[in-house]
Enzyme design. Sequence first.
Site, PDB file in Angstrom:
ATOM      1  N   TYR A 140     -40.594 -24.051  90.788  1.00 34.54           N
ATOM      2  CA  TYR A 140     -39.945 -22.891  91.398  1.00 34.54           C
ATOM      3  C   TYR A 140     -38.553 -23.310  91.827  1.00 34.54           C
ATOM      4  O   TYR A 140     -38.357 -23.906  92.885  1.00 34.54           O
ATOM      5  CB  TYR A 140     -40.774 -22.386  92.583  1.00 34.54           C
ATOM      6  CG  TYR A 140     -40.213 -21.170  93.270  1.00 34.54           C
ATOM      7  CD1 TYR A 140     -39.593 -20.153  92.552  1.00 34.54           C
ATOM      8  CD2 TYR A 140     -40.315 -21.025  94.653  1.00 34.54           C
ATOM      9  CE1 TYR A 140     -39.079 -19.034  93.185  1.00 34.54           C
ATOM     10  CE2 TYR A 140     -39.814 -19.901  95.304  1.00 34.54           C
ATOM     11  CZ  TYR A 140     -39.195 -18.916  94.563  1.00 34.54           C
ATOM     12  OH  TYR A 140     -38.693 -17.807  95.201  1.00 34.54           O
ATOM     13  N   ASP A 197     -40.500 -20.149  87.492  1.00 31.03           N
ATOM     14  CA  ASP A 197     -39.378 -19.268  87.799  1.00 31.03           C
ATOM     15  C   ASP A 197     -38.155 -20.156  87.997  1.00 31.03           C
ATOM     16  O   ASP A 197     -38.031 -20.844  88.998  1.00 31.03           O
ATOM     17  CB  ASP A 197     -39.701 -18.466  89.060  1.00 31.03           C
ATOM     18  CG  ASP A 197     -38.569 -17.567  89.508  1.00 31.03           C
ATOM     19  OD1 ASP A 197     -37.507 -17.568  88.842  1.00 31.03           O
ATOM     20  OD2 ASP A 197     -38.743 -16.873  90.520  1.00 31.03           O
TER      21      ASP A 197
END
Length: 260
Positions: free
Chosen positions: A109, A149
Amino acid sequence: MLRVISANLNGIRSAFSKGFFDWLATQDADFVCVQELKAQVGDMTAEMLNPSGYYGYFHYAEKKGYSGVGVYARHQPLQVIEGLGIAEIDAEGRYLELMYEKLSIISLYLPSGSSGEHRQAAKFLFMERFFGHLAALVRCGREVILCGDWNIAHREIDLKNWKGNLKNSGFLPEERAWLTRVLDELGWMDVYRHLYPDTTGEGYTWWSNRGQAWAKNVGWRIDYQISTSGIGNTAKEVSIYKEQRFSDHAPLTVNYDWSL
């Protein structure tokens, strides 16, 4: 066949309430990488920790209700690595690696810089430090899949309103150039683009909650599976699941012609 799913949950408890784990039970995935848990271990139910048929591994952020990543795996790894060994980054729970004999699976992330200059500076610092780690991973002797992400839309075809976002975090020239270096200099493969080099709106994985972004498909492609070339070249199918909404991101699934 090896099936790998990446999904930013924007809160694992919220995604649970929206049916994510019911959907997961139907997917027959080997690995499910999740990001933005927004939870600590005490917030996790038994099903969140170990869904039926899976071993769950997590790297929580120190701050409550913030960040955090995890991996659900069908097979127990040889080693689990939490964090990058950099205190200020690891405090935010952004990196988890499951190591097998021939393969590493990573849930990532990358920071968002959209909330202000201080967070953009933290994002740039992460990118600078992470580049060397990415170089080392290429040389590790295993195939690697980095799911997550990345908070960067790489090219103009990766977001709807690219002209209006040239000065916004997630589409800054410095961010895009860095991702180009990851792919071109280090030799990593953007698996979705390997199979679908020219798609636009079909590839979006995130939509703002403002306006009618979801309804109008005003989205961004910021969730990736980025791999070493050996396993990346075996990718047979990529899909983005949009029939249900578990968060503001859509799960990204890749089937590889590969076995542990």
